[in-house]
Design a protein around this motif. Structure first.
Motif, mmCIF file in Angstrom:
data_model
loop_
_atom_site.group_PDB
_atom_site.id
_atom_site.type_symbol
_atom_site.label_atom_id
_atom_site.label_comp_id
_atom_site.label_asym_id
_atom_site.label_seq_id
_atom_site.Cartn_x
_atom_site.Cartn_y
_atom_site.Cartn_z
ATOM 1 N N ALA A 1 -20.709 -71.602 13.915
ATOM 2 C CA ALA A 1 -21.350 -70.287 13.797
ATOM 3 C C ALA A 1 -22.762 -70.275 14.371
ATOM 4 N N GLY B 1 -19.809 -71.241 9.104
ATOM 5 C CA GLY B 1 -18.823 -72.177 9.635
ATOM 6 C C GLY B 1 -19.426 -73.145 10.634
ATOM 7 N N SER B 2 -18.600 -74.121 11.069
ATOM 8 C CA SER B 2 -19.142 -75.207 11.891
ATOM 9 C C SER B 2 -19.714 -74.696 13.222
ATOM 10 N N CYS C 1 -17.782 -66.078 3.422
ATOM 11 C CA CYS C 1 -16.627 -66.951 3.162
ATOM 12 C C CYS C 1 -15.665 -66.248 2.199
ATOM 13 N N LYS D 1 -15.964 -72.066 4.214
ATOM 14 C CA LYS D 1 -14.841 -72.102 5.144
ATOM 15 C C LYS D 1 -15.324 -72.538 6.540
ATOM 16 N N PRO D 2 -14.676 -73.549 7.100
ATOM 17 C CA PRO D 2 -15.089 -74.017 8.425
ATOM 18 C C PRO D 2 -15.076 -72.899 9.462
ATOM 19 N N ALA D 3 -14.199 -71.916 9.266
ATOM 20 C CA ALA D 3 -14.087 -70.836 10.250
ATOM 21 C C ALA D 3 -14.998 -69.647 9.938
ATOM 22 N N CYS D 4 -15.855 -69.776 8.934
ATOM 23 C CA CYS D 4 -16.701 -68.638 8.550
ATOM 24 C C CYS D 4 -17.629 -68.244 9.699
ATOM 25 N N ALA D 5 -17.724 -66.933 9.952
ATOM 26 C CA ALA D 5 -18.566 -66.428 11.044
ATOM 27 C C ALA D 5 -20.043 -66.712 10.793
#
Ligand SMILES: [Zn+2]
Ligand SMILES: [Zn+2]
Lengths: 136, 279, 279, 136
Positions: B252, B249-250, B173, B242-246
């Motif tokens: 992932a 994230g949601s 993140c 972070k929702p977009a974290c690899a």
């Protein structure tokens, strides 16, 4: 309010080695800067703008001259790279932002919480640029 | 709940308000794994063992060298050449014979990390290189365990708890892309003052004890230390996960990512000395 | 200047900019005395020895008890009953056989303090009671030596360098009158988390190394630590030395004062447990 | 500027035990207080003074009402003792100042450098009261 902003800059985690091995710097930037982030005329534009700006201290929506923006962190990055950096700009910037592995802190807060590059600088702000350490 | 001897041994911390008998029982029932028995791992292990943690894992594949001894205070001239995990395990067994100590002389890799770390409640990152730091973070996310991460070079140190609480960020993140290899120094190249690793490793032990005892708040933060600056410590308020974290994230798929990542290549390939060291 | 082996042993700190070979030689030629081989003294001694300080004194008249072991990480179950000074000296001789270690199993008193402390360059206050803290400060002033002072109780720690540089205050400059005895707790009464003493003791070693290597600035400051607060560290700007100070002031007769002060009475007389402990 | 000052108060080194075992407190004091340091009427005098004060924000030399002074650290000590302290006032104050062994810090600076009890408080000030530790 003046036509410029005064900043305190700190480098850590080894980044200071790129900046004349000095971790603390004081810096003054013009309040309005080119949208292009060009830093070649910064001192000039600073004096040009002095008159426009001094009386508009409290009216935040005062007209911003064409092609300019309020000074922000992205502009600061360009200024640091162009004017303070002593060597190897790729170790500091990557495209229009800091290179991977650098954390930017605005007044002891992660810049992500403050709008990153779009954060508008104000006098007295303290910016810390820290390279993440891996040793142990 | 505790043998009588423990009341005498741990009495000074059991009379602490907010800690007490429940805190000591939590430590005794807890398990912790320290990855890296070097400059950070040694002081962390020492205070974890002394505090009464029930089970402690030590993972390190390196062997003790003379150049370690100025800061890796569990190793000695007589353990030079011995695997650090064994040397450290021996030392902390002397500090607290009641702690169960499990030494693992293996390099952490995507194929063994999940299995090696799963049996523990809290993971300490006391390693010395970027690929292992990414791997540890990903595995901590996959296993849903807090990661108490320390780092130190030259006169500086950094401390951060990743993947902790509802909204705590993981390492990715904060640093989604690894730094270019030429920007990454090691303690071998850049040097390190021994007492600096001591302070950071010690703080890692303290944060781990706080997590186990329920004394740690969940606000994400980063502690910076510079031995030559005034003030020497600076506390930073960090972003949430972070929702977009690899990794965390949601959407992932962390476990799949761990299996399919060559962490050394991800971090720019092996520098000469990593190849030698078998990373 | 240094034997070849030292280049290998201390290489990681000798490549530090601002430290280097001159820094290592200064450590080797330096002498340090640690008063108190308990929660603060143990980690301080450990990192002082590992760093390569040439001569280290350890002064403590207490013996090791089981209740010490959760934080006094140089002592072990096998040294219970042994004088702490000897137990600690033995442990740091293993960490660094090259450091000359001098153990003194005596309680510090106005009659022996000057003589015992005079042979060292820097004094570390790792003690646990108010009378000895005043005595140590007065003697440091009389001997014109810096005093690196640590303290810890409960979840908190404090670190201050007294009598350092041109204008640095002494302990009496800050606290001219001792606190009433009922306001003073000990670790026995109030409890202490082990890792907290570790962090403060470690910082004492670091500050001592900085003083010896010429890396320490002279601005008087106090570091406060609270393991449960955010931020955990706070740096305070302190007053300069006071011209009217009874110990370090312009007209002060420090040596005479030391001889004529009953420090225990000065601090309100002995509590029951001090009498037992022979203070 | 308001007719009161807002302060952040921290207790450490065990002193928090005297203050409901709470280390952080927020506090608002009137801008003018009795020279006698009597705290019995503090909330009353605060409202009494509101009108006098609001318009005199920038004129620092505005007449100070009879028997009053600008709020200072000595007054704060009395207020803490009289209104926040839960037990044993002698463990906090000794005569008109803090008891021996307590250090007062004003915005991370030793109060001796700031005028001790006579330091005039302003909104946003952070005061720390710390008891010196002896353990080890
Ligand atoms: Zn993440
Ligand atoms: Zn003095």
């Amino acid at each position: 309010m003046a036509s410029s902003v005064s900043l305190k800059i700190e480098f850590g985690g080894g980044l200071e080695l790129l900046f004349a091995n000095q971790s603390s710097h004081k810096l003054t930037l013009p309040k309005f800067v080119p949208i292009s982030n060009s830093t070649s005329l910064s001192s000039l534009s600073s004096s040009n703008l002095k008159d426009t700006d001094t009386e508009s201290a409290t009216s935040d929506d005062a007209a911003i001259p064409d092609g300019l923006k309020r000074v922000d962190v992205t502009y600061l990055l360009h200024h640091l790279r162009d004017h303070l950096l002593k060597e190897r700009p790729e170790l500091f910037m990557d495209k229009e932002t800091v290179r991977p592995g650098i954390l930017v802190l605005i007044n002891d807060t992660d810049w992500e919480l403050e709008g990153e590059g779009e954060y508008e600088l104000k006098s007295g702000d303290e910016l810390v640029f820290i390279s993440t350490l891996h040793g142990g | 709940m505790l043998p009588l001897k423990d009341y005498r041994r741990y009495g000074r911390q059991m009379i602490l308000e907010g800690f007490g008998l429940p805190g000591q029982v939590k430590l005794k029932e807890a398990s912790v794994v320290v990855v890296g028995a070097g400059g950070l791992g040694c002081p962390a292990l020492q205070y974890l063992a002394a505090s009464g943690i029930g089970r402690i894992g030590v993972i390190d594949h390196d062997v003790v060298e003379l150049s370690n001894l100025h800061r890796q205070i569990l190793h000695t001239e007589t353990t030079i050449g011995m695997p650090k995990a064994l040397s450290a395990a021996k030392a902390i067994s002397v500090i607290n014979p009641q702690s169960k100590v499990e030494a693992v002389v293996q390099a952490l890799s995507p194929t063994n990390a999940t299995e090696l770390l799963a049996p523990y409640d809290v993971i300490l990152d006391c390693t010395d290189n970027a690929p292992t730091r990414y791997l540890l973070s990903d595995v901590a996310v996959a296993l849903r365990k807090p990661l108490v991460s320390g780092a130190a070079q030259r006169f500086e140190g950094q401390l951060c708890i990743y993947n902790y609480g509802e909204n705590g960020p993981c390492y990715r993140c904060l640093f989604p892309k690894p730094p270019a290899q030429e920007t990454v120094g090691t303690c071998e190249e850049t040097g390190i003052l021994g007492a600096v690793t001591g302070i950071i490793g010690n703080l890692q032990a303290l944060e781990t004890i706080k997590i186990i005892a329920g004394l740690k708040d969940q606000a994400p933060s980063l502690l910076l230390f510079n031995a030559l600056q005034t003030p020497p410590f600076r506390s930073i308020k960090l972003r949430n996960k972070k929702p977009a974290c690899a990794a965390c994230g949601s959407g992932a798929k962390t476990r799949g990512m761990i299996d399919n990542t060559d962490y050394v290549q991800f971090c720019g390939g092996p520098p000469a000395n990593w190849v030698e060291r078998g990373l």
